[in-house]
Write an enzyme that holds these catalytic residues in place. Structure first.
Site, PDB file in Angstrom:
ATOM      1  N   HIS A  52       0.820  -1.208   0.000  1.00 21.90           N
ATOM      2  CA  HIS A  52       0.000   0.000   0.000  1.00 21.90           C
ATOM      3  C   HIS A  52       0.866   1.275   0.000  1.00 21.90           C
ATOM      4  CE1 HIS A  52      -1.973   3.219   2.408  1.00 21.90           C
ATOM      5  NE2 HIS A  52      -2.857   3.093   1.440  1.00 21.90           N
ATOM      6  N   GLU A  55       2.106   1.831  -3.385  1.00 24.59           N
ATOM      7  CA  GLU A  55       1.084   2.418  -4.272  1.00 24.59           C
ATOM      8  C   GLU A  55       1.144   3.955  -4.178  1.00 24.59           C
ATOM      9  OE1 GLU A  55      -2.812   4.143  -3.551  1.00 24.59           O
ATOM     10  OE2 GLU A  55      -3.129   2.050  -2.944  1.00 24.59           O
ATOM     11  N   HIS A  56       1.320   4.478  -2.970  1.00 21.85           N
ATOM     12  CA  HIS A  56       1.480   5.939  -2.820  1.00 21.85           C
ATOM     13  C   HIS A  56       2.750   6.425  -3.536  1.00 21.85           C
ATOM     14  CE1 HIS A  56      -1.249   7.185   0.716  1.00 21.85           C
ATOM     15  NE2 HIS A  56      -1.653   5.994   0.325  1.00 21.85           N
ATOM     16  N   GLU A 131      -3.199   8.054   7.304  1.00 17.55           N
ATOM     17  CA  GLU A 131      -4.231   7.185   6.734  1.00 17.55           C
ATOM     18  C   GLU A 131      -4.615   6.088   7.737  1.00 17.55           C
ATOM     19  OE1 GLU A 131      -3.336   5.772   2.788  1.00 17.55           O
ATOM     20  OE2 GLU A 131      -5.271   4.774   2.588  1.00 17.55           O
TER      21      GLU A 131
END
Lengths: 417, 418
Positions: A52, A55-56, A131
């Site tokens: 994840h 992905e950023h 997040e």
């Protein structure tokens, strides 16, 4: 090799990249994206959250482009664009008007080979930690994450998608780089496309943009999944409602039984018109209740969740259990099954009009089943399910006993009685 | 280009349509001027309760019959409420439009408000309101609405307040429906795959005999007062939401406002995304939007950040609001975000549901509809100077109402001089 006017096709490029596409005559837009078969299940515990976080970082610059170049270019071409990471997939996509397709593809393909600048990497850790905090302020979101851990662990499908503040802080950029090169190989990726495009122009372009990519791993390491019911009730006195999620095993994504499993879940717990809707939501016992089926590589799950006042939550749990048992023993009525099928077909037709949704669907089904399915084939697969098929899938994958994950004012004995 | 239609039945009901080529679905819906603004002050929740009861039975159908019949047609349907309207809509394959309309119009005109369903629905609503207490991002919007619109009907919570919902009686719901559900106080629209003449005949058949003169009373303009309102909650993040006045629906500067707010916080290359998230890693979610309204629209800003970073996040937000007000936007920003708005509007033309909402909303607030071609022309005619003049006239930091929910105190968030 696909011809310019083929509507639906699967192509394999010389470097191993698979292209799955659906032409949609009459629409102006086209959705294009890379589906990478990697996610939290492919992480070792010391890099928890790397998929994840990566992905950023894919938006943070390449050899040819800075982070700002990437977002500006997407916006200059008028794109809707986004990315998301789940347990076994990471997806990047853009939806643009047809004439922008070559540009969008060039940009997305360039992003697949990120620079991973150490400065940007450090700054972005702060965003990931935000997040994680945000997710904890969303009880339903948080509950489902925790349910995956409780239900699947030690199977890697139980790994956390976001990771923890500690795992993110401790992650060195070299580990991310290593992971990226191993997992983002053409043989582990699918280029999906749906809408206004032409095969004869797309394929040479895709070939050219992905040519330099080296080989790596493909798929996910096999792991045995032995489901056993567990209970995890977290007392959180600051919550007003009791938030409850329930899980049991379902067929894996490649199985022929996924269509029956989807319909079984809809008959039991669709957000309107289902058995749980009538027995729980419509009676005012919970503010919402829903059942879904999820298929994964080598595993599957039925997931139900609801939120109810602490006074009603134990009663709702009893009702859900008895409705699950009743559906498994008696099966659905013919009329119920028929309605569920009509809804599912109607959703596929209406959803399939949006190019990005059609693109996700055609790629997800390709990844699950190993082939592309047209809307007509999906319709036929749904319509061919019989009452016996629903009974069979529920006898092979019993909904009860289930794993319970809950958060709210109630303790375990208060909720379970 | 899609064809648009408008017509008015003899009873005053306005019909709108937009045919979209190449789709098989049709979206149909209604707006009725019966939203939460008309809830009496001690009866906040009346509109939502009435709306929630529409699907719970009509004079000729039980709730189960409504649901089963619509499901058998593959109609995805819903009702909703906001400050001004109660909405009812359904999306289906176009061939099912006739059968679906027969049921949806029955739901609209003849709800029976059965006693047992009334108590069940009351319990559902009370639970829904409690659930919102568990979602700080929803709650901060509720707080902002209350503070920003203080003293104005828009300050009412659209889905109601628990105490009022507790006390609402059946006869009040029946009366709310009887009073506000009239053809002159409603609009009906369809978008997607349909035949206009056939649609008009169907509506005439099902709604031609609908009678009633009532119109919802005009709602005046709000007048927000600049302030900072901080509520203490044990949450993981400090949730900061702010609003200030801007131009209304139908204003010549409508698209200038869309572009201005997008430059500030409408995407990954926007100023707030860059300054708050990309450069400083202060937030995951940060953004700005233009929310149009009847007499006044508003500029909106949101950021969620952990408590230690909240003071810095707040000061960056204020700095960027001040900067866009004083410096305006650059030519490059103008071109980039105008192009983005143009493309997004064109792509929304492929969704029947999105076009339905657009038709109903523009009629409700402007008494007219716009074709996508007209929207495009207006965007083409827009200039950078127009956007910058708008920002002078309606500065984003003017009359700014800031609300925050989280562990910080007001002093902790904005400093002693805030």
């Amino acid at each position: 090799m696909a011809k310019g006017n083929d509507l639906l096709s699967v192509e394999r490029l010389s470097n191993g990249l698979t292209v799955v596409g659906q032409r949609m005559p009459g629409v102006e837009s086209v959705a294009v994206g890379f589906h990478v078969r990697t996610g939290s299940r492919d992480e070792s515990p010391d890099v928890a959250g790397v998929s994840h976080f990566l992905e950023h970082m894919m938006f943070k610059g390449t050899e040819r482009r800075s982070a700002l170049d990437i977002s500006r270019e997407f916006e200059q071409m008028g794109a809707e664009f986004n990315a998301f990471t789940w347990v076994e997939s990471t997806v990047y996509y853009a939806r643009v008007l047809g004439d922008q397709l070559p540009h969008a593809l060039d940009l997305l393909a360039d992003m697949m080979r990120p620079k991973l600048d150490p400065q940007e990497f450090t700054t972005e850790k702060g965003v990931i930690i935000e997040e994680i905090a945000r997710s904890e302020d969303q009880p339903t979101h948080d509950l489902i994450h925790k349910l995956f851990a409780t239900f699947f662990s030690p199977h890697p499908l139980g790994n956390s998608v976001l990771g923890t503040e500690e795992s993110i802080r401790a992650l060195p950029v070299e580990r991310m780089r290593d992971y990226q090169l191993r997992r983002y190989s053409p043989n582990n990726m699918v280029l999906g496309i749906a809408g206004n495009f032409d095969w004869d122009r797309l394929l040479p372009l895709a070939e050219e943009k992905s040519r330099p990519w080296g080989e790596g791993e493909s798929g996910h390491a096999a792991a045995e999944f032995r489901p056993e019911p567990r209970v995890a009730v977290e007392v959180r006195s600051n919550l007003q409602q009791e938030h409850v999620a329930l899980a049991s095993a379902g067929p894996d994504q490649a199985s022929d039984e996924t269509w029956a499993a989807e319909l079984a879940a809809a008959i039991l717990g669709d957000s309107s018109g289902s058995r749980l809707y009538w027995e729980v939501a419509q009676k005012g016992l919970a503010d919402s209740i829903e059942t879904e089926y999820y298929g994964f590589d080598g595993a599957g799950m039925f997931l139900s969740y609801y939120s109810a006042s602490p006074e009603k939550a134990p009663e709702v749990l009893r009702i859900v259990r008895s409705e699950m048992e009743r559906l498994a023993s008696e099966g659905p009525t013919e009329e119920e099954l028929e309605r569920a099928k009509v809804k599912a077909v109607s959703d596929a037709v209406i959803g399939g009009e949006a190019t990005h949704r059609r693109m996700f669907e055609v790629v997800d089904l390709y990844v699950a089943k190993g082939r592309a399915l047209s809307l007509d084939e999906i319709t036929r697969a749904i319509e061919s399910v019989k009452v016996e098929d629903v009974l069979r899938v529920l006898s092979r994958y019993p909904l009860t006993p289930f794993t319970v994950q809950a958060a709210g004012p109630l303790s375990e004995p208060e909720l379970l009685g | 280009m899609p064809e648009q239609y408008t017509d008015t039945l003899s009873n005053g009901l306005v019909l709108l349509g937009e045919r979209i080529e190449g789709v098989r679905s049709a979206a149909v819906g209604f707006f009725v001027g019966a939203g939460s603004s008309y809830d009496p002050d001690d009866r906040n929740g009346l509109a939502h309760f009435t709306e929630a009861m529409l699907l719970e039975g009509t004079t000729s159908r039980s709730s189960r019959q409504i649901s089963e019949q619509l499901d058998s047609l593959g109609v995805r349907y819903s009702t909703s409420v906001d400050a001004e309207v109660i909405a009812l809509s359904g999306v289906m394959v176009g061939t099912k439009l006739e059968s679906a309309l027969e049921i949806l119009t029955d739901v609209l005109l003849h709800p029976s408000f059965p006693e047992q369903e009334l108590e069940q629905t009351r319990s559902s609503i009370l639970q829904e309101l409690r659930h919102e207490e568990d979602e700080p991002m929803v709650q901060v919007r509720n707080v902002l609405r209350k503070v920003y619109y203080d003293g104005h009907p828009y300050s009412k919570r659209p889905n109601g307040e628990p105490d009022a919902v507790q006390g609402l009686r059946r006869d009040e719901l029946v009366e709310h429906h009887e009073h506000y559900f009239s053809p002159a106080n409603a609009v009906c629209a369809v978008a997607g795959d349909f035949d206009w003449d056939a649609f008009r005949r169907l509506i005439e058949r099902y709604l031609g005999s609908w009678r009633g003169e009532a119109r919802a009373p005009e709602i005046g303009p709000p007048s927000p007062t600049a302030q900072i309102h901080v509520e203490s909650r044990q949450t993981q993040q400090e949730h900061i939401a702010a609003a200030s006045p801007s131009v209304p629906y139908g204003h010549p500067d409508y698209y200038a406002a869309v572009v201005a707010s997008d430059v500030l916080g409408g995407g990954m290359s926007s100023r707030l995304f860059e300054e708050v998230r990309e450069k400083r890693g202060l937030a995951y979610q940060v953004g700005a939007a233009y929310a149009p309204g009847r007499h006044l629209g508003s500029w909106r800003v949101y950021a969620g950040t952990t408590p230690e970073k909240a003071p810095q996040t707040y000061s960056v937000l204020m700095q960027e609001l001040g900067r866009i007000d004083s410096e305006g936007i650059s030519e490059e920003e103008f071109e980039r975000f105008r192009g983005l708005a143009r493309s997004h509007i064109l792509m929304s033309g492929e969704s029947t549901g999105a076009r339905l909402r657009s038709l109903l909303t523009s009629w409700w607030y402007e008494r007219r509809i716009r074709s996508l071609a007209e929207v495009r022309e207006r965007l083409d005619a827009l200039t950078q100077d127009q956007v910058n003049a708008l920002l002078k006239q309606w500065p984003m930091s003017g009359q700014l109402v800031v609300c925050a929910l989280g562990p910080n105190t007001k002093e902790g968030l904005v400093g002693a001089n805030g």
